[in-house]
Scaffold this motif. Structure first.
Motif, short mmCIF file in Angstrom:
data_model
loop_
_atom_site.label_atom_id
_atom_site.label_comp_id
_atom_site.label_asym_id
_atom_site.label_seq_id
_atom_site.Cartn_x
_atom_site.Cartn_y
_atom_site.Cartn_z
N LEU A 291 10.07 40.02 -14.87
CA LEU A 291 8.86 40.83 -14.80
C LEU A 291 7.61 39.96 -14.94
O LEU A 291 6.55 40.29 -14.41
N ASN A 292 7.74 38.86 -15.65
CA ASN A 292 6.63 37.92 -15.74
C ASN A 292 6.35 37.30 -14.37
O ASN A 292 5.20 37.07 -13.99
N LEU A 293 7.41 37.03 -13.61
CA LEU A 293 7.27 36.56 -12.24
C LEU A 293 6.51 37.58 -11.40
O LEU A 293 5.59 37.23 -10.65
N LEU A 294 6.89 38.85 -11.55
CA LEU A 294 6.21 39.91 -10.81
C LEU A 294 4.74 39.97 -11.19
O LEU A 294 3.87 40.15 -10.32
N ALA A 295 4.45 39.81 -12.47
CA ALA A 295 3.06 39.86 -12.94
C ALA A 295 2.21 38.76 -12.31
O ALA A 295 1.09 39.00 -11.85
N TYR A 296 2.75 37.54 -12.26
CA TYR A 296 2.00 36.42 -11.67
C TYR A 296 1.73 36.67 -10.19
O TYR A 296 0.64 36.37 -9.69
N ALA A 297 2.73 37.20 -9.48
CA ALA A 297 2.54 37.47 -8.05
C ALA A 297 1.51 38.57 -7.84
O ALA A 297 0.65 38.48 -6.95
N ILE A 298 1.56 39.61 -8.67
CA ILE A 298 0.65 40.75 -8.51
C ILE A 298 -0.80 40.37 -8.83
O ILE A 298 -1.73 40.79 -8.13
N TRP A 299 -0.99 39.55 -9.86
CA TRP A 299 -2.37 39.24 -10.26
C TRP A 299 -3.10 38.38 -9.23
O TRP A 299 -4.33 38.43 -9.13
N THR A 300 -2.37 37.61 -8.45
CA THR A 300 -3.04 36.88 -7.36
C THR A 300 -3.47 37.88 -6.28
O THR A 300 -4.53 37.70 -5.66
N VAL A 301 -2.65 38.90 -6.06
CA VAL A 301 -3.01 39.95 -5.09
C VAL A 301 -4.24 40.69 -5.58
O VAL A 301 -5.14 41.01 -4.79
N LEU A 302 -4.30 40.98 -6.87
CA LEU A 302 -5.49 41.64 -7.43
C LEU A 302 -6.72 40.76 -7.22
O LEU A 302 -7.82 41.26 -6.97
N GLY A 303 -6.54 39.45 -7.35
CA GLY A 303 -7.65 38.52 -7.12
C GLY A 303 -8.17 38.61 -5.70
O GLY A 303 -9.38 38.59 -5.46
N ILE A 304 -7.25 38.71 -4.74
CA ILE A 304 -7.65 38.87 -3.33
C ILE A 304 -8.46 40.15 -3.15
O ILE A 304 -9.49 40.16 -2.47
N GLY A 305 -7.99 41.22 -3.78
CA GLY A 305 -8.70 42.50 -3.69
C GLY A 305 -10.11 42.41 -4.25
O GLY A 305 -11.07 42.92 -3.67
N ILE A 306 -10.27 41.75 -5.39
CA ILE A 306 -11.59 41.60 -6.01
C ILE A 306 -12.48 40.74 -5.12
O ILE A 306 -13.68 41.02 -4.95
N GLY A 307 -11.91 39.68 -4.53
CA GLY A 307 -12.67 38.81 -3.66
C GLY A 307 -13.20 39.51 -2.42
O GLY A 307 -14.30 39.21 -1.94
N THR A 308 -12.42 40.44 -1.88
CA THR A 308 -12.89 41.19 -0.70
C THR A 308 -13.95 42.20 -1.09
O THR A 308 -14.82 42.54 -0.28
#
Length: 270
Positions: A159-176
């Motif tokens: 689940l920690n792996l999932l968290a790291y993958a998801i938070w980069t996606v959240l970063g992309i969303g914030i950047g857009t």
């Protein structure tokens, strides 16, 4: 895949990710030292003095906590990488060139999402290897073994792996959403570091006002708190079950990814 490789090249050829990697390593060292102290006190019978109760006082729960040390700040760093992958295009005025070379904007954002997730997985791998090495030595030296055969520990790592993958996606969303690089970075960092504390305090105050401890569990709707909950073992009066945190974080990832694609498709790039 060519688009994904180009996005990885953009990050790999800049010094930003090196600075973030160094910061992540320092955060792991500090977090592991603190978690090791908590584990030592808990497993030596002083759990109640630290407020650690129920399943969270077990050896498996403490091992899971050790093996995911540095997650809190580590997730913020990978989020910042996701933000920079988008805002760099506008900061360096390469967005127009990028979208002229690849007119399908959806493909560009999807490639950024994939590349960001791969970077998040890479950060998870390196940080986890460090935690596994240090944690195994610490636990074995204290007579508990590595405890890597426990499902609670394995689940926390996955689940920690999932968290790291998801938070980069959240970063992309914030950047857009916020294309100004400095504005996006500062806003995201403040919301992550300060916002998390404010949300926790508000729910504690609301719990006292309503005289119900169950209210505190709703703080899991904040993504940073959801990340912590999903790698924790056991349910307490202040945190829900791990799967609740996982569902909340996945929901944020889906919304962020879709929003990033839709906003970029409609934005005027000039």
């Amino acid at each position: 895949m060519n688009l994904v490789r180009s996005e990885l090249l953009k990050i790999r050829t800049t010094s930003t990710w090196w600075w973030l990697a160094i910061a992540a390593f320092l955060s792991i060292a500090l977090a592991f030292a603190f978690n090791a102290w908590v584990a030592n006190e808990t497993l030596n019978g002083n759990a109640e003095e630290l407020g650690v109760t129920g399943d969270q006082a077990s050896a498996a729960a403490q091992a899971a906590n050790l093996y995911t040390s540095g997650q809190y700040l580590g997730l913020m760093f990978v989020m910042l990488i996701g933000i920079l992958m988008v805002t760099n295009e506008f900061f360096h005025q390469t967005a127009t060139t990028t979208f002229l070379a690849t007119p399908r904007r959806t493909s560009v954002i999807l490639s950024k999402l994939v590349a960001a997730s791969l970077l998040g997985i890479g950060f998870w791998l390196v940080t986890t290897l460090i935690d596994l090495a240090a944690g195994a030595v610490f636990l074995s030296a204290n007579g508990h073994g590595t405890l890597l055969g426990e499902w609670a520990v394995q689940r926390a790592l996955l689940l920690n792996l999932l968290a790291y993958a998801i938070w980069t996606v959240l970063g992309i969303g914030i950047g857009t959403l916020i294309t100004n690089q400095l504005g996006a970075v500062i806003t995201a960092a403040v919301l992550y570091l300060v916002g998390t504390q404010v949300v926790g305090l508000l729910f504690m105050l609301l719990s006292n006002l309503l005289n119900s401890e169950a209210v505190v569990k709703w703080q899991v709707i904040w993504p940073a708190i959801a990340s912590t909950v999903m790698v924790s073992e056991g349910q307490t009066d202040f945190t829900p079950a791990w799967w609740v945190g996982a569902l909340v974080l996945i929901g944020y990832a889906v919304v962020s990814g879709v929003a990033g694609v839709l906003i970029t498709r409609r934005r005027d790039i000039s």
